[in-house]
Design a protein around this motif. Structure first.
Motif, PDB file in Angstrom:
ATOM      1  N   UNK A 124       0.752  -1.015   0.138  1.00 42.41           N
ATOM      2  CA  UNK A 124      -0.032  -0.168  -0.043  1.00 42.41           C
ATOM      3  C   UNK A 124       0.667   1.342  -0.131  1.00 42.41           C
ATOM      4  N   UNK A 125       2.094   1.208   0.570  1.00 43.15           N
ATOM      5  CA  UNK A 125       2.629   2.431   0.784  1.00 43.15           C
ATOM      6  C   UNK A 125       3.127   2.892  -0.507  1.00 43.15           C
ATOM      7  N   UNK A 126       3.208   2.164  -1.659  1.00 41.33           N
ATOM      8  CA  UNK A 126       3.854   2.343  -3.152  1.00 41.33           C
ATOM      9  C   UNK A 126       2.809   2.604  -3.888  1.00 41.33           C
ATOM     10  N   UNK A 127       1.443   2.366  -3.434  1.00 40.60           N
ATOM     11  CA  UNK A 127       0.259   2.800  -4.315  1.00 40.60           C
ATOM     12  C   UNK A 127       0.117   4.280  -4.230  1.00 40.60           C
ATOM     13  N   UNK A 128       0.497   4.927  -4.970  1.00 35.51           N
ATOM     14  CA  UNK A 128       0.580   6.484  -4.891  1.00 35.51           C
ATOM     15  C   UNK A 128      -0.750   6.994  -5.659  1.00 35.51           C
ATOM     16  N   UNK A 129      -1.269   6.457  -6.455  1.00 33.19           N
ATOM     17  CA  UNK A 129      -2.409   6.834  -7.333  1.00 33.19           C
ATOM     18  C   UNK A 129      -3.524   6.450  -6.433  1.00 33.19           C
ATOM     19  N   UNK A 130      -3.672   5.389  -5.745  1.00 36.40           N
ATOM     20  CA  UNK A 130      -4.957   5.124  -5.004  1.00 36.40           C
ATOM     21  C   UNK A 130      -5.399   5.946  -4.013  1.00 36.40           C
ATOM     22  N   UNK A 131      -6.550   6.398  -4.098  1.00 40.90           N
ATOM     23  CA  UNK A 131      -6.839   7.265  -3.174  1.00 40.90           C
ATOM     24  C   UNK A 131      -8.082   6.779  -2.068  1.00 40.90           C
ATOM     25  N   UNK A 132      -8.382   5.753  -2.407  1.00 39.89           N
ATOM     26  CA  UNK A 132      -9.550   5.037  -1.602  1.00 39.89           C
ATOM     27  C   UNK A 132      -9.658   3.544  -1.755  1.00 39.89           C
ATOM     28  N   UNK A 133      -9.947   2.681  -0.876  1.00 40.70           N
ATOM     29  CA  UNK A 133      -9.955   1.201  -0.778  1.00 40.70           C
ATOM     30  C   UNK A 133     -11.313   0.833  -0.497  1.00 40.70           C
ATOM     31  N   UNK A 134     -11.819  -0.203  -1.371  1.00 40.07           N
ATOM     32  CA  UNK A 134     -13.209  -0.802  -0.716  1.00 40.07           C
ATOM     33  C   UNK A 134     -12.906  -2.410  -0.592  1.00 40.07           C
ATOM     34  N   UNK A 135     -13.517  -2.631   0.411  1.00 41.80           N
ATOM     35  CA  UNK A 135     -13.142  -4.109   0.688  1.00 41.80           C
ATOM     36  C   UNK A 135     -14.598  -5.002   0.163  1.00 41.80           C
ATOM     37  N   UNK A 136     -14.299  -5.850  -0.697  1.00 46.66           N
ATOM     38  CA  UNK A 136     -15.767  -6.582  -1.104  1.00 46.66           C
ATOM     39  C   UNK A 136     -16.303  -7.453  -0.270  1.00 46.66           C
ATOM     40  N   UNK A 137     -17.073  -6.831   0.676  1.00 40.38           N
ATOM     41  CA  UNK A 137     -17.668  -7.280   1.806  1.00 40.38           C
ATOM     42  C   UNK A 137     -18.746  -6.750   2.445  1.00 40.38           C
ATOM     43  N   UNK A 138     -19.538  -7.202   3.192  1.00 39.07           N
ATOM     44  CA  UNK A 138     -20.533  -6.226   4.135  1.00 39.07           C
ATOM     45  C   UNK A 138     -19.885  -5.609   5.222  1.00 39.07           C
ATOM     46  N   UNK A 139     -20.431  -4.907   6.086  1.00 43.70           N
ATOM     47  CA  UNK A 139     -20.025  -4.159   7.017  1.00 43.70           C
ATOM     48  C   UNK A 139     -19.625  -4.933   8.097  1.00 43.70           C
ATOM     49  N   UNK A 140     -20.406  -5.832   8.431  1.00 47.91           N
ATOM     50  CA  UNK A 140     -20.148  -6.919   9.462  1.00 47.91           C
ATOM     51  C   UNK A 140     -18.975  -8.012   9.303  1.00 47.91           C
ATOM     52  N   UNK A 141     -18.449  -7.898   8.034  1.00 44.01           N
ATOM     53  CA  UNK A 141     -17.474  -8.965   7.627  1.00 44.01           C
ATOM     54  C   UNK A 141     -16.294  -8.095   7.263  1.00 44.01           C
ATOM     55  N   UNK A 142     -16.057  -6.693   7.480  1.00 39.19           N
ATOM     56  CA  UNK A 142     -15.077  -6.050   7.225  1.00 39.19           C
ATOM     57  C   UNK A 142     -13.619  -6.195   8.292  1.00 39.19           C
ATOM     58  N   UNK A 144     -10.034  -6.345  10.199  1.00 39.50           N
ATOM     59  CA  UNK A 144      -9.036  -5.193  10.610  1.00 39.50           C
ATOM     60  C   UNK A 144      -7.931  -4.806   9.461  1.00 39.50           C
ATOM     61  N   UNK A 145      -7.939  -3.759   9.280  1.00 41.28           N
ATOM     62  CA  UNK A 145      -6.878  -3.445   7.981  1.00 41.28           C
ATOM     63  C   UNK A 145      -6.321  -1.992   8.387  1.00 41.28           C
ATOM     64  N   UNK A 146      -4.958  -1.935   7.957  1.00 41.67           N
ATOM     65  CA  UNK A 146      -4.285  -0.758   7.924  1.00 41.67           C
ATOM     66  C   UNK A 146      -4.575   0.273   6.853  1.00 41.67           C
ATOM     67  N   UNK A 147      -5.315  -0.222   5.736  1.00 41.76           N
ATOM     68  CA  UNK A 147      -5.668   0.555   4.546  1.00 41.76           C
ATOM     69  C   UNK A 147      -6.631   1.561   5.160  1.00 41.76           C
ATOM     70  N   UNK A 148      -6.351   2.833   4.478  1.00 48.88           N
ATOM     71  CA  UNK A 148      -7.039   4.135   4.804  1.00 48.88           C
ATOM     72  C   UNK A 148      -6.995   4.998   3.636  1.00 48.88           C
ATOM     73  N   UNK A 149      -8.319   5.682   3.259  1.00 52.40           N
ATOM     74  CA  UNK A 149      -9.752   5.509   3.823  1.00 52.40           C
ATOM     75  C   UNK A 149      -9.927   4.157   3.306  1.00 52.40           C
ATOM     76  N   UNK A 150     -10.737   3.392   4.151  1.00 56.08           N
ATOM     77  CA  UNK A 150     -11.478   2.125   3.461  1.00 56.08           C
ATOM     78  C   UNK A 150     -12.914   2.045   3.974  1.00 56.08           C
ATOM     79  N   UNK A 151     -13.568   1.415   3.076  1.00 52.26           N
ATOM     80  CA  UNK A 151     -14.906   0.973   3.417  1.00 52.26           C
ATOM     81  C   UNK A 151     -15.563  -0.227   3.031  1.00 52.26           C
ATOM     82  N   UNK A 152     -16.425  -0.698   3.326  1.00 50.61           N
ATOM     83  CA  UNK A 152     -16.820  -2.231   2.721  1.00 50.61           C
ATOM     84  C   UNK A 152     -17.898  -1.773   1.599  1.00 50.61           C
ATOM     85  N   UNK A 153     -17.813  -2.795   0.661  1.00 56.86           N
ATOM     86  CA  UNK A 153     -18.625  -2.598  -0.656  1.00 56.86           C
ATOM     87  C   UNK A 153     -20.001  -2.470  -0.262  1.00 56.86           C
TER      88      UNK A 153
END
Length: 546
Positions: A124-142, A144-153
């Motif tokens: 992630x530290x090298x992904x300079x173009x990425x502005x947001x991460x979306x994890x392909x799951x529901x809120x209750x399945x998200x 823990x992750x160091x990615x930010x900003x992050x939300x569930x799908x």
């Protein structure tokens, strides 16, 4: 006649005519998720609205790091139909290649399966173009992750309208991008237009191609990041076929049972999948896959014995295909034309074991070093060159490669060596011969060689393919050591493991006094292949599954 050939029309046809046709996903926990084209359409509309809210402009790319499932299917259409582009990321690449592909595409949002988060987090530290991460799951399945900003799908989609007014997109606009496997350097981006995939989808339904129809149940085992999933999710949607997605369940037993239980009629995968399934079916005769009408095999050539076995024992015919990331990808298929179909069965297999006939809409030619077409005698070899409405017209930001890759009259130079017979069947006899194809995925011998020779104890190193009972090919390293140096294969493996994934690592390390060279000073890999003519047993390299 001026109607634009865009992917929203593929989607809307399925929803209009087949709104209740099922899309089935076997989730990682084994549960089955079922919904319809009508359900998917509403969620795709919500996805498009969410991308609007994120401020993604026309032409922006979103990256997807995912296995085959219904949310990935939604991403095949949401960005493209709303005027953006999906970048299908290959998570199997070495980390430095993986990072390069995302940066090269300029992905602004990255959609990631929860079970693939580790790959993204590590880079992630090298992904300079990425502005947001979306994890392909529901809120209750998200997780823990160091990615930010992050939300569930599911939270991303929540609250957005289930209707969307698709913009008027030019058919020549980019809808998606894949990258090559980087066998001769860093992976190259291949952009696809709406028009190209629309026509490719029509071709996939042609009776002399894959013949995909609304009567089919289609199981795309080939990863959806691998050259558009060979175009199957789009083609199946166009005709309204039922689709079945396996997520992580691509081992022989769950796949065979999925084929049996969901009455799959058409599937596609690399030969390794069907080799493994044959072993499972022999041990579990109660599992029945005879509902399969045809299996397309690509990535590397299946042995004739495998084609015969599926015909005679499972009543599940195999059709070999050839293609490239650059060809969207389908280029040839070993369907039987009338003259071949009238031959005795043993002679038919000779044709079915070839790369096949150019699919409708694909032009092929085989030329010698002087650019002259070789005789159609099935023996004279030359470079395979191709042209069609779905062959790329250039690599992303690679002007020098583009100049070398295309002829003046618009044919792509594939670099593959082939023959053509009097019936028009293409036989690829040397598919980029120095590339190791393990389970249908490519491993760069050059990059392994360079990293081996970066070790202080190694004077020279080359890597060649050796046969493997299960994976078809695995890498073998041939090494000479520096004067006075002492190094073991285990030490070299540890060295390579710092750069490459496990499945890239050689299965054999052979130490020699001298590596043979050609007259131009290159390593003579042909002589090495002849010298080390071995076949690794299935137990060797099992941990190296790509």
């Amino acid at each position: 006649m001026g109607a634009q050939l865009t992917l929203d029309k593929i989607l809307e046809r399925a929803v209009d005519l087949f709104p209740d046709r099922e899309l089935v996903t076997k989730l990682p926990d084994g549960e089955m998720h079922r919904y319809t084209y009508g359900d998917a359409y509403e969620r795709i509309c919500q996805l498009a609205g969410a991308l609007d809210e994120l401020g993604l402009e026309e032409g922006a790319r979103v990256g997807v790091v995912a296995t085959n499932h219904y949310r990935h299917f939604e991403l095949y259409f949401g960005p493209a139909c709303s005027g953006r582009s999906i970048h299908m990321c290959n998570m199997r690449l070495p980390d430095h290649h993986f990072v390069h592909t995302i940066e090269d595409a300029g992905d602004e949002v990255l959609f990631v399966d929860p079970w693939l988060l580790e790959k993204v987090e590590a880079n992630a530290d090298e992904l300079e173009t990425v502005e947001r991460y979306v994890v392909l799951c529901g809120e209750d399945e998200l997780p823990e992750t160091d990615l930010e900003p992050v939300t569930d799908y599911e939270s991303l989609l929540e609250g957005h309208s289930t209707e969307y007014g698709w913009p008027d997109v030019d058919e020549d606009a980019e809808y998606g991008m894949c990258h090559t496997s980087g066998t001769t350097g860093l992976p190259k981006g291949v952009a696809y237009s709406h028009r190209a995939m629309y026509l490719h989808s029509i071709m996939c339904g042609h009776v002399d191609a894959n013949g995909v129809s609304e009567r089919d149940t289609v199981l795309p085992v080939v990863p959806m990041f691998h050259a558009n999933g060979w175009g199957l999710p789009y083609a199946a949607t166009f005709v309204g076929a039922k689709q079945v997605f396996p997520t992580v369940h691509t081992d022989p037993e769950p796949l065979a049972r999925l084929i049996d239980e969901e009455e799959v009629t058409f599937s596609a995968a690399v030969p390794t999948i069907w080799l493994g399934m044959a072993e499972f079916l022999d041990e579990n005769p109660e599992v029945d896959i005879s509902n399969i009408d045809r299996l397309t095999v690509g990535g590397s050539a299946p042995p004739e014995s495998l084609i015969r076995k599926y015909d005679e024992e499972y009543d599940a015919p195999i059709i070999q295909g050839w293609g490239m990331t650059e060809t969207s990808p389908l280029g040839t298929l070993s369907t039987l034309r009338k003259e071949a179909a009238e031959l005795p069965s043993d002679e038919q297999y000779e044709y079915r074991a070839k790369a096949g006939l150019p699919v409708p809409g694909m032009q092929t030619r085989i030329v010698d070093d002087d650019g002259e077409e070789v005789p159609a005698d099935g023996e004279t070899m030359g470079e395979l060159q191709v042209r069609s409405p779905w062959v790329t017209d250039g690599y992303h930001d690679r002007p020098e490669e583009n100049e070398a890759a295309f002829t003046e009259d618009g044919y792509l130079r594939t670099g593959d060596i082939a023959t053509r017979d009097e019936l028009g069947y293409v036989d690829v006899v040397d598919r980029n011969k120095d590339v190791i194809k393990s389970g249908g995925e490519w491993i760069s011998s050059v990059q392994l060689e360079n990293e081996l020779m970066a070790h202080e104890a190694v004077a020279e190193a080359t890597v060649v393919a050796v046969e493997h009972e299960r994976w078809q090919e695995r890498p073998m390293a041939v090494i000479t050591t520096s004067a006075g140096a002492d190094v073991t294969g285990t030490e070299l493996e540890d060295h390579l493991a710092e750069t490459f994934p496990d499945w890239w690592l050689p299965d054999v390390y052979e130490f020699v006094d001298e590596i043979p060279k050609t007259s131009t000073g290159k390593f003579d890999k042909k002589r090495l292949r002849e010298r080390f003519d071995i076949v690794l047993e299935a137990e060797q390299g099992e941990e190296a599954e790509p």
